[in-house]
Design a protein around this motif. Structure first.
Motif, PDB file in Angstrom:
ATOM      1  N   GLU A   1      -3.788   0.373  -3.091  1.00 37.72           N
ATOM      2  CA  GLU A   1      -3.160  -0.946  -3.174  1.00 37.72           C
ATOM      3  C   GLU A   1      -2.420  -1.090  -4.502  1.00 37.72           C
ATOM      4  O   GLU A   1      -2.926  -0.707  -5.552  1.00 37.72           O
ATOM      5  CB  GLU A   1      -4.231  -2.030  -3.073  1.00 37.72           C
TER       6      GLU A   1
ATOM      7  N   ALA B   1       5.112   2.405  -2.637  1.00 41.91           N
ATOM      8  CA  ALA B   1       4.225   1.524  -1.888  1.00 41.91           C
ATOM      9  C   ALA B   1       5.084   0.654  -0.978  1.00 41.91           C
ATOM     10  O   ALA B   1       5.744  -0.268  -1.442  1.00 41.91           O
ATOM     11  CB  ALA B   1       3.392   0.670  -2.837  1.00 41.91           C
TER      12      ALA B   1
ATOM     13  N   TRP C   1       0.849  -1.190   0.000  1.00 43.46           N
ATOM     14  CA  TRP C   1       0.000   0.000   0.000  1.00 43.46           C
ATOM     15  C   TRP C   1       0.880   1.232   0.000  1.00 43.46           C
ATOM     16  O   TRP C   1       1.938   1.249   0.628  1.00 43.46           O
ATOM     17  CB  TRP C   1      -0.887   0.006   1.232  1.00 43.46           C
TER      18      TRP C   1
END
Length: 67
Positions: free
Chosen positions: A18, A61, A12
């Motif tokens: 996501e 992420a 994430w």
């Protein structure tokens, strides 16, 4: 005929989005595909590490949902 198996690396970003890299294994080779940007790469060794590196560098992420 080699069997084909798939797994994924999910992270994430700081905005809660996501990002997923699919790891597809067929025999000795593995194909990495990012579902966010379409990035593709072949990897014989450490495919999950390469997937994590892509998610960190390309999408920032870094949050592991399993941790």
């Amino acid at each position: 005929m080699p069997s084909i198996t798939t797994s994924k690396v999910t992270r994430w970003d700081q905005h809660g989005r996501e990002h997923v890299v699919q790891v597809r294994k067929s025999g000795m080779s593995r194909e990495l595909t990012c579902s966010t940007c379409g990035w593709r790469r072949s990897a014989q060794f450490l495919p999950w590490l390469k997937a994590q590196e892509h998610l960190t560098e390309a999408h920032q992420a870094t949050v592991d949902p399993t941790a």
